[in-house]
Motif scaffolding. Sequence first.
Motif, short mmCIF file in Angstrom:
data_model
loop_
_atom_site.label_atom_id
_atom_site.label_comp_id
_atom_site.label_asym_id
_atom_site.label_seq_id
_atom_site.Cartn_x
_atom_site.Cartn_y
_atom_site.Cartn_z
N LEU A 27 0.83 -1.21 0.00
CA LEU A 27 0.00 0.00 0.00
C LEU A 27 0.86 1.26 0.00
N GLY A 28 1.99 1.20 0.71
CA GLY A 28 2.91 2.33 0.70
C GLY A 28 3.42 2.62 -0.70
N HIS A 29 3.86 1.58 -1.41
CA HIS A 29 4.31 1.76 -2.80
C HIS A 29 3.18 2.32 -3.67
N TYR A 30 1.99 1.76 -3.48
CA TYR A 30 0.83 2.14 -4.31
C TYR A 30 0.48 3.62 -4.12
N VAL A 31 0.37 4.05 -2.87
CA VAL A 31 -0.04 5.43 -2.60
C VAL A 31 0.96 6.43 -3.18
N PHE A 32 2.24 6.18 -2.97
CA PHE A 32 3.24 7.13 -3.46
C PHE A 32 3.38 7.08 -4.98
N ALA A 33 3.15 5.91 -5.57
CA ALA A 33 3.16 5.84 -7.03
C ALA A 33 2.03 6.68 -7.61
N LYS A 34 0.85 6.61 -6.99
CA LYS A 34 -0.28 7.43 -7.44
C LYS A 34 0.03 8.91 -7.26
N LEU A 35 0.63 9.28 -6.13
CA LEU A 35 0.96 10.68 -5.88
C LEU A 35 1.97 11.21 -6.91
N ALA A 36 2.88 10.34 -7.34
CA ALA A 36 3.91 10.75 -8.29
C ALA A 36 3.41 10.74 -9.73
N GLY A 37 2.22 10.21 -9.96
CA GLY A 37 1.70 10.14 -11.32
C GLY A 37 2.17 8.93 -12.10
N VAL A 38 2.74 7.95 -11.40
CA VAL A 38 3.17 6.72 -12.06
C VAL A 38 1.93 5.87 -12.38
N ARG A 39 1.92 5.27 -13.54
CA ARG A 39 0.79 4.42 -13.91
C ARG A 39 0.88 3.10 -13.14
N GLU A 41 -0.56 -0.33 -13.02
CA GLU A 41 -1.34 -1.20 -13.90
C GLU A 41 -2.22 -2.16 -13.10
N GLU A 42 -1.70 -2.63 -11.96
CA GLU A 42 -2.49 -3.60 -11.19
C GLU A 42 -2.11 -3.52 -9.72
N PHE A 43 -3.14 -3.58 -8.88
CA PHE A 43 -2.94 -3.79 -7.44
C PHE A 43 -3.65 -5.09 -7.11
N GLY A 44 -2.87 -6.09 -6.73
CA GLY A 44 -3.43 -7.41 -6.50
C GLY A 44 -3.48 -7.76 -5.03
N PHE A 45 -4.61 -8.26 -4.57
CA PHE A 45 -4.75 -8.80 -3.22
C PHE A 45 -4.36 -10.28 -3.29
N GLY A 46 -3.30 -10.65 -2.56
CA GLY A 46 -2.75 -11.98 -2.70
C GLY A 46 -1.78 -12.03 -3.87
N PHE A 47 -1.23 -13.22 -4.12
CA PHE A 47 -0.26 -13.38 -5.20
C PHE A 47 -0.83 -14.30 -6.28
N PRO A 48 -0.39 -14.07 -7.54
CA PRO A 48 -0.89 -14.90 -8.65
C PRO A 48 -0.61 -16.37 -8.42
N PRO A 49 -1.39 -17.24 -9.11
CA PRO A 49 -2.27 -16.93 -10.24
C PRO A 49 -3.54 -16.19 -9.84
N ARG A 50 -4.04 -15.40 -10.80
CA ARG A 50 -5.20 -14.55 -10.55
C ARG A 50 -6.46 -15.40 -10.42
N PHE A 149 0.43 -7.18 -4.11
CA PHE A 149 1.53 -6.73 -4.97
C PHE A 149 1.06 -5.54 -5.79
N VAL A 150 2.03 -4.74 -6.23
CA VAL A 150 1.77 -3.57 -7.07
C VAL A 150 2.57 -3.73 -8.36
N ARG A 151 1.89 -3.59 -9.49
CA ARG A 151 2.59 -3.65 -10.78
C ARG A 151 2.52 -2.28 -11.43
N MET A 152 3.69 -1.66 -11.59
CA MET A 152 3.78 -0.33 -12.17
C MET A 152 4.39 -0.40 -13.57
N THR A 153 4.12 0.60 -14.36
CA THR A 153 4.66 0.66 -15.71
C THR A 153 6.14 1.03 -15.69
#
Length: 210
Positions: A27-39, A41-50, A149-153
Motif C-alpha cells: 500500500l505504501g508503494h501504491y499510494v506514493f506511485a499514485k501521488l507521483a503520477g506513475v501508472r 497497472e495492477e494492485f493485487g490482493f494476494g499473489f498470482p495466479p489470478r 503486490f503492485v505492478r507499475m509501468t
Amino acid sequence: MDWISITFWLIGTLIVVLGPLILIHELGHYVFAKLAGVRVEEFGFGFPPRLFKLWYGKGYLEIGSTRVIIPPSLRRPSGLEVGAWVDAITQKQDDGSYLLRRLTVLDPATDDLTLKRELVDDGVRMRGEVTLLEPGTLYSLNWLPLGAFVRMTGEDDPSDPRSLAAQPKRWRVAILAAGAVLNIIVAILLSISVYTSGSPEKWAMMRRWP
C-alpha cells in the motif's frame, strides 16, 4: 501434534502474520506511485495466479482526438490497445466530456473501419482508432492469500513519461522507500495503541519489576 497439523499451523501463521505486513508494505508503494503520477497497472490482493478481476479504477481513452472517460464499472474488452479500432457508445456530460457506455473492439478483417460519429438513441456513437489509452488500475484477487503486490509501468524503461523509471530521482526513492516507512509507522501506532489500551496497574507492576 503430527506433521500435517504443524504444516497447517505454520501456513496459517504465515498468512495471518506476514499477510497484513506485506499488504501494508505494498500500500505504501501504491499510494506514493499514485501521488507521483506513475501508472499503476495492477494492485493485487494476494499473489498470482489470478482468481478474478475485482474492478478497474477510472480511466480514459482517445478515439481520434476525442477523449472518452472509462467508468470503473465498465469491463475492458480483450484487444483494447493503442492502434485498435473500436465502436463506442458514449454519453455527453454537462461539462462537455464523454462518458463511455459500451465498447466493442473491431476486427480489421471483417468489420467496417470507416470513421463515424453520429447521434443514436442512447448517446453518441463513435467509431475510430484508439490513439491514447489509460485503462485505469486493475484491482484483482489472487489465489495465494499472502499480502498483495503492485505492478507499475516501466520500472526499467523511461520511454513512457508515466513509468517509474521516468520519474525524478526523489520520487523513485520515495516510492521504493514508502513500503518500509509505512510498515514502521503502523508498527509504532500499534505499539502506542497496545500501550495506551493496557491496564495501568499491570504496566506499573512491569516498570517496578527488578
